[in-house]
Motif scaffolding. Structure first.
Motif, PDB file in Angstrom:
ATOM      1  N   MET A 262       0.825  -1.209   0.000  1.00 22.34           N
ATOM      2  CA  MET A 262       0.000   0.000   0.000  1.00 22.34           C
ATOM      3  C   MET A 262       0.858   1.258   0.000  1.00 22.34           C
ATOM      4  N   ALA A 263       1.998   1.206   0.662  1.00 20.38           N
ATOM      5  CA  ALA A 263       2.921   2.346   0.621  1.00 20.38           C
ATOM      6  C   ALA A 263       3.436   2.550  -0.799  1.00 20.38           C
TER       7      ALA A 263
ATOM      8  N   LEU B 192      -2.525  12.398   5.973  1.00 22.48           N
ATOM      9  CA  LEU B 192      -3.062  12.716   7.297  1.00 22.48           C
ATOM     10  C   LEU B 192      -4.432  12.094   7.495  1.00 22.48           C
ATOM     11  N   ILE B 193      -5.244  12.135   6.469  1.00 23.61           N
ATOM     12  CA  ILE B 193      -6.593  11.566   6.548  1.00 23.61           C
ATOM     13  C   ILE B 193      -6.533  10.053   6.775  1.00 23.61           C
ATOM     14  N   THR B 194      -5.644   9.384   6.038  1.00 22.26           N
ATOM     15  CA  THR B 194      -5.540   7.929   6.208  1.00 22.26           C
ATOM     16  C   THR B 194      -5.049   7.571   7.600  1.00 22.26           C
ATOM     17  N   MET B 195      -4.140   8.376   8.152  1.00 19.11           N
ATOM     18  CA  MET B 195      -3.638   8.111   9.501  1.00 19.11           C
ATOM     19  C   MET B 195      -4.758   8.255  10.533  1.00 19.11           C
TER      20      MET B 195
ATOM     21  N   THR C 194     -10.425  -5.771   9.898  1.00 17.58           N
ATOM     22  CA  THR C 194     -10.073  -4.522  10.566  1.00 17.58           C
ATOM     23  C   THR C 194      -8.569  -4.340  10.654  1.00 17.58           C
ATOM     24  N   VAL C 195      -7.855  -5.409  10.990  1.00 19.67           N
ATOM     25  CA  VAL C 195      -6.393  -5.327  11.109  1.00 19.67           C
ATOM     26  C   VAL C 195      -5.760  -4.993   9.761  1.00 19.67           C
ATOM     27  N   PHE C 196      -6.224  -5.637   8.689  1.00 16.97           N
ATOM     28  CA  PHE C 196      -5.675  -5.333   7.367  1.00 16.97           C
ATOM     29  C   PHE C 196      -6.060  -3.918   6.926  1.00 16.97           C
ATOM     30  N   ALA C 197      -7.253  -3.466   7.318  1.00 18.92           N
ATOM     31  CA  ALA C 197      -7.656  -2.098   6.994  1.00 18.92           C
ATOM     32  C   ALA C 197      -6.760  -1.090   7.704  1.00 18.92           C
TER      33      ALA C 197
ATOM     34  N   MET D 189      -2.285   2.710   7.184  1.00 17.77           N
ATOM     35  CA  MET D 189      -0.999   3.208   7.673  1.00 17.77           C
ATOM     36  C   MET D 189       0.051   3.185   6.559  1.00 17.77           C
ATOM     37  N   GLY D 190       0.055   2.108   5.777  1.00 20.55           N
ATOM     38  CA  GLY D 190       0.977   2.027   4.657  1.00 20.55           C
ATOM     39  C   GLY D 190       0.690   3.081   3.613  1.00 20.55           C
TER      40      GLY D 190
END
Length: 221
Positions: free
Chosen positions: A39-40, A54-57, A80-83, A88-89
Motif C-alpha cells: 500500500m505504501a 493525514l486523513i488515512t492516519m 479490521t487489522v488489514f484495513a 498506515m501504509g
C-alpha cells in the motif's frame, strides 16, 4: 499425585496456548507488514499529498480506537487489522517520497528499514529467549508516551529541529520498550488475542521506522 498431574496438564495447556498466540501473532504481523509495504508503494506511485496521508492516519487511528476492540474476537477482526495496516501504509507513501528526494534518500530509507528490522528482531529474540516479565515497564512507558505526545504538540508551534530529533530518539526508545513489554505479555499470559498483539507490534515497528527516517534525514537535510 492427581493434583500434580492436573498441574502438569494445566501448565502444558498454558504453554501450548502461549506458543499458538506467539505463532499466530508473528504470522499475522508478517502478512500485515507485506500488505502495508504494498500500500505504501501504491501511495508513492499515485503521488498522494500529505493531506491525504493525514486523513488515512486518522482513519487508521479511528479503527484502532473504536472498531478493533469490538471486532477482535470475530472474523471481522481480520478485516479490521488489514484495513488499519493498509491505511498506515498508504499514509506512509508521501513521507517516503519526501525522503527519497533528499540527497542519498534511497540510502536513508534502506538504513531506516534495516535499523528497524534489527531493533525489532533483536528485542523480540531477547524477550522470547529470556522469557522475562516486563510488565513493570508499563507505567513508565505510558508516562513517557504522554510526555512525548505533549512535546510533539508543543513543537508544532515552535518548530525546533533539535527538539524534533530528540523526540524521534525518545520515540525509538519508547517503542523499543513497548516491544519488550508487548512480547513479555504474550509470553507471561498478559494477553490472549493475536489480532490485538499484531496491531500493537505493528505500531511499534511503524513508529521506529518513521523516527529513524526523521533522524537520518535530519543529518542530510
Amino acid at each position: 499425585m492427581a493434583l500434580n498431574n492436573s498441574t502438569v496438564i494445566e501448565r502444558s495447556e498454558s504453554l501450548l496456548a502461549t506458543n499458538k498466540l506467539i505463532r499466530n501473532t508473528y504470522l499475522m504481523l508478517s502478512m500485515t507488514l507485506v500488505f502495508s509495504a504494498v500500500m505504501a508503494g501504491v501511495s508513492m506511485a499515485m503521488q498522494l499529498s500529505p493531506m491525504v496521508s493525514l486523513i488515512t492516519m486518522f482513519g487508521a487511528m479511528g479503527l484502532i480506537w473504536f472498531v478493533l476492540p469490538r471486532t477482535a474476537e470475530s472474523g471481522m477482526g481480520l478485516v479490521t487489522v488489514f484495513a488499519i495496516t493498509g491505511l498506515m501504509g498508504l499514509g506512509l507513501g508521501p513521507t517516503l517520497n519526501y525522503y527519497l528526494h533528499l540527497q542519498g534518500g534511497d540510502q536513508i530509507v534502506l538504513t531506516a528499514l534495516g535499523g528497524t528490522g534489527a531493533i525489532f528482531l533483536g528485542l523480540s529474540a531477547y524477550a522470547l529467549i529470556s522469557r522475562r516479565d516486563f510488565s513493570f515497564m508499563g507505567g513508565f512507558l505510558m508516562v513517557g508516551m504522554i510526555v512525548v505526545l505533549l512535546a510533539m504538540v508543543g513543537n508544532l508551534f515552535f518548530h525546533l529541529p533539535a527538539l524534533s530529533m530528540a523526540l524521534s530518539a525518545a520515540v525509538i526508545l519508547l517503542m523499543s520498550g513497548f516491544i519488550l513489554y508487548d512480547t513479555g505479555r504474550m509470553i507471561n499470559g498478559g494477553v490472549d488475542n493475536y489480532l490485538l498483539m499484531t496491531v500493537n507490534l505493528y505500531l511499534n515497528i511503524f513508529n521506529i521506522f518513521v523516527s529513524l527516517l526523521n533522524l537520518l534525514g535530519a543529518s542530510r537535510d
